[in-house]
Design a protein around this motif. Structure first.
Motif, short mmCIF file in Angstrom:
data_model
loop_
_atom_site.label_atom_id
_atom_site.label_comp_id
_atom_site.label_asym_id
_atom_site.label_seq_id
_atom_site.Cartn_x
_atom_site.Cartn_y
_atom_site.Cartn_z
N ALA A 34 52.80 45.43 40.35
CA ALA A 34 52.76 46.93 40.81
C ALA A 34 51.52 47.07 41.59
O ALA A 34 51.61 47.88 42.60
N GLY A 35 50.47 46.49 41.09
CA GLY A 35 49.21 46.93 41.61
C GLY A 35 48.22 47.56 40.67
O GLY A 35 47.38 48.35 41.03
N LYS A 36 48.70 47.35 39.34
CA LYS A 36 47.86 48.12 38.24
C LYS A 36 46.23 47.98 38.28
O LYS A 36 45.27 48.68 38.14
N THR A 37 45.95 46.76 38.42
CA THR A 37 44.51 46.10 38.36
C THR A 37 43.86 46.37 39.74
O THR A 37 42.86 46.68 39.67
N THR A 38 44.67 46.25 40.82
CA THR A 38 44.08 46.55 42.14
C THR A 38 43.67 48.33 42.07
O THR A 38 42.57 48.60 42.54
N LEU A 39 44.51 49.14 41.43
CA LEU A 39 44.29 50.49 41.20
C LEU A 39 43.17 50.59 40.01
O LEU A 39 41.98 51.51 40.66
N PRO A 54 40.28 40.31 37.68
CA PRO A 54 41.06 39.83 38.86
C PRO A 54 42.57 40.07 39.26
O PRO A 54 43.16 40.23 38.39
N VAL A 55 42.95 40.31 40.52
CA VAL A 55 43.92 40.68 40.87
C VAL A 55 44.65 39.45 41.58
O VAL A 55 44.04 38.48 42.04
N SER A 56 46.07 39.23 41.44
CA SER A 56 46.67 37.93 41.83
C SER A 56 48.20 38.37 42.26
O SER A 56 48.76 39.45 41.47
N GLU A 57 48.66 37.64 43.09
CA GLU A 57 50.02 37.66 43.67
C GLU A 57 51.07 36.93 42.55
O GLU A 57 52.18 37.27 42.58
N ILE A 58 50.28 36.10 41.58
CA ILE A 58 51.25 35.72 40.64
C ILE A 58 51.29 36.76 39.46
O ILE A 58 50.46 37.45 38.91
N GLU A 61 49.01 38.23 35.76
CA GLU A 61 47.78 37.85 35.95
C GLU A 61 46.74 38.50 34.70
O GLU A 61 45.92 37.89 34.05
N THR A 62 47.16 39.82 34.35
CA THR A 62 46.35 40.32 33.38
C THR A 62 47.13 40.15 32.14
O THR A 62 48.38 41.01 32.05
N ARG A 63 46.72 39.53 31.42
CA ARG A 63 47.32 39.18 29.96
C ARG A 63 46.94 39.91 28.79
O ARG A 63 47.18 39.62 27.70
N ALA A 166 53.33 55.91 43.32
CA ALA A 166 53.89 55.10 44.25
C ALA A 166 53.13 54.12 45.18
O ALA A 166 52.74 54.92 45.91
N ASN A 167 53.15 52.98 44.63
CA ASN A 167 52.21 52.23 45.32
C ASN A 167 52.32 51.33 46.54
O ASN A 167 53.75 51.22 46.51
N LYS A 168 51.72 50.87 47.07
CA LYS A 168 51.82 49.95 48.48
C LYS A 168 52.57 50.53 49.44
O LYS A 168 53.27 50.08 50.20
N SER A 192 48.10 53.79 48.62
CA SER A 192 48.20 52.42 48.53
C SER A 192 46.76 52.06 47.83
O SER A 192 45.39 52.26 48.41
N ALA A 193 46.89 51.40 46.82
CA ALA A 193 45.52 50.82 46.17
C ALA A 193 44.81 49.94 46.75
O ALA A 193 43.58 49.94 46.96
N LEU A 194 45.52 49.25 47.65
CA LEU A 194 44.64 48.21 48.36
C LEU A 194 44.14 48.65 49.39
O LEU A 194 42.94 48.52 49.72
N1 LIG Z 1 50.22 45.82 50.32
C1 LIG Z 1 49.85 46.21 49.39
N2 LIG Z 1 49.50 45.15 48.21
C2 LIG Z 1 49.15 45.43 47.14
C3 LIG Z 1 48.72 46.88 46.90
N3 LIG Z 1 48.14 46.85 45.60
C4 LIG Z 1 48.38 45.72 45.23
N4 LIG Z 1 48.70 44.78 45.85
C5 LIG Z 1 48.94 43.35 45.87
O1 LIG Z 1 49.97 43.10 44.79
C6 LIG Z 1 49.52 42.09 44.38
C7 LIG Z 1 49.39 42.25 42.45
O2 LIG Z 1 48.48 43.11 42.37
P1 LIG Z 1 47.98 43.40 41.02
O3 LIG Z 1 46.74 44.48 41.06
O4 LIG Z 1 47.16 42.05 40.32
O5 LIG Z 1 49.10 43.80 40.30
P2 LIG Z 1 49.29 44.06 38.55
O6 LIG Z 1 49.94 42.93 38.06
O7 LIG Z 1 50.03 45.28 38.55
O8 LIG Z 1 47.77 44.28 37.93
C8 LIG Z 1 48.19 41.41 44.75
O9 LIG Z 1 48.72 40.46 45.62
C9 LIG Z 1 47.68 42.63 45.40
O10 LIG Z 1 46.76 42.15 46.46
C10 LIG Z 1 48.91 47.83 48.00
O11 LIG Z 1 48.66 49.17 47.86
N5 LIG Z 1 49.45 47.25 49.16
#
Ligand SMILES: Nc1nc2c(ncn2[C@@H]2O[C@H](COP(=O)(O)OP(=O)(O)O)[C@@H](O)[C@H]2O)c(=O)[nH]1
Ligand SMILES: [Mg+2]
Lengths: 211, 138
Positions: A34-39, A54-58, A61-63, A166-168, A192-194
């Motif tokens: 969802a973007g927890k670590t990004t936020l 670290p942030v990851s698309e997998i 990632e945060t365990r 509500a992220n992204k 948008s956390a990103l």
């Molecule tokens: N487009 C977009 N991607 C995001 C946003 N926030 C996180 N992401 C992407 O979503 C993926 C998961 O992010 P991560 O922070 O690791 O998610 P977590 O598993 O919730 O901690 C990564 O590829 C991030 O780059 C956002 O606001 N917009």
């Protein structure tokens, strides 16, 4: 360390209590990716210059839950000190095959899956030790999931404050309105956390809600 | 009812018919059980291949506990977790509840199945649509 900090550090704890500003330990919760670590990284970088992990698309990632203490957030003339806990993604199912789809070999995928299950348990255990939570949802996805319903129910049962993020919203498919209509009884902050869109609004709400 | 006996009966039944077993538990039955008892019962049934329908579901805390227990039981190629669907509990502040400073939760209909058997298609405040399939493995 500055002189003031040094003095503060050596004061007895009862003195600290009197001078203590509002302090809250908040957990960042939500489904995997969802973007927890990004936020968490953004909050910590904006207010302390550090990062949490670290942030990851997998997914998953945060365990392990990660905590960063003493993040002072200033908004609307109010200051609040946050202990931020970035938690592993919550899920009701974890299949190691899903990790193999990201190119991990079977042994690595199984190890990840096992750690992910432990991460979910850790995140649930943290619910007992928090003053409030930020529940992060990917606004491009269906918000009405059991994990979201369960987290919200647990906060309501404990009578703890909750903000839905509500992220992204930088993505064209994002629909914060859908999240608002799924959980009309709660405050929803689209960000948008990103990209950092609307995070100022989030800081204001954090100061109001958890202060 | 001992666990062993339940297991045996289930095996016999599932050999007799190819199909999906649905266990529907009344609110009366559920309300007499301790939280861990409910969770154990649900997980045992689900792991045996049943789709479990509870007339009244679990409290949010019990749901969290169920997720926790599910995580401890996930095993590669055997059990990958559950799918659970319920409507959010209704909060009810009764007079007695107010006196005791307690919010009452009215739990609602809940469906639980193994993740490889129950798949949510669509969910809303007032509507849940799911696909149930026969277990793919042995
Ligand atoms: N487009 C977009 N991607 C995001 C946003 N926030 C996180 N992401 C992407 O979503 C993926 C998961 O992010 P991560 O922070 O690791 O998610 P977590 O598993 O919730 O901690 C990564 O590829 C991030 O780059 C956002 O606001 N917009
Ligand atoms: Mg993360």
């Amino acid at each position: 360390m500055g002189v003031i900090e040094k003095i503060k550090k050596n004061l007895p704890s009862w003195v600290k209590k009197i001078f203590k500003k509002k302090r809250a330990r908040i957990g960042i919760y939500g489904p995997p990716n969802a973007g927890k670590t990004t936020l968490a990284n953004r909050i910590i970088r904006d207010w302390s210059g550090d990062a949490i992990g670290p942030v990851s698309e997998i997914p998953h990632e945060t365990r392990r839950a990660k905590r960063k203490e003493g993040i002072v957030v200033n908004a609307n003339g109010a200051a609040i000190t946050l202990d931020v806990v970035d938690t592993p993604g919550l899920a009701t199912k974890i299949d190691f095959h899903d990790f193999m789809a990201y190119g991990l070999d079977e042994a690595e995928a199984k190890r990840r899956a096992k750690e992910a299950t432990e991460g979910v348990i850790e995140a649930i255990k943290w619910l007992d030790d928090l003053d409030g939570i930020l529940l992060i949802m990917d606004a491009t996805e269906d918000p009405f999931t059991q994990v979201n319903v369960t987290v919200i129910g647990n906060m309501e049962a404990r009578e703890l404050p909750l903000l839905i993020v509500a992220n992204k919203i930088d993505l064209p498919e994002a629909s914060p309105a859908r999240i608002k209509s799924a959980f009309p009884q709660h405050t929803v902050i689209p960000i948008s956390a990103l990209e950092g869109y609307n995070v100022d609004k989030l800081y204001e709400s954090i100061a109001n809600h958890f202060g | 009812m001992s666990k062993k006996k339940t297991k045996k009966r289930r095996t016999e039944k599932s050999n007799a018919h190819e199909g999906i077993r649905i266990d529907i538990i009344s609110k009366d039955r559920i309300s007499t059980m301790a939280p861990m008892e409910k969770i154990r019962l649900i997980l045992d049934m689900v792991r045996d291949g049943s789709i479990v329908i509870l007339e009244r579901g679990l409290t949010p805390e019990e749901e969290a506990k169920l997720i926790e227990m599910t995580m401890t039981e996930i095993t590669p190629n055997d059990f990958s977790g559950i799918e659970i669907e319920s409507y959010p509990c209704k909060q009810r502040t009764t007079f007695l509840g107010k006196l005791l400073g307690k919010t009452m939760f009215e739990t609602r209909l809940t469906v639980v199945g193994a993740a490889d058997q129950l798949k949510t298609l669509k969910r809303d405040h007032d509507f849940i649509s799911a696909l149930v399939s026969v277990r793919s493995r042995g």
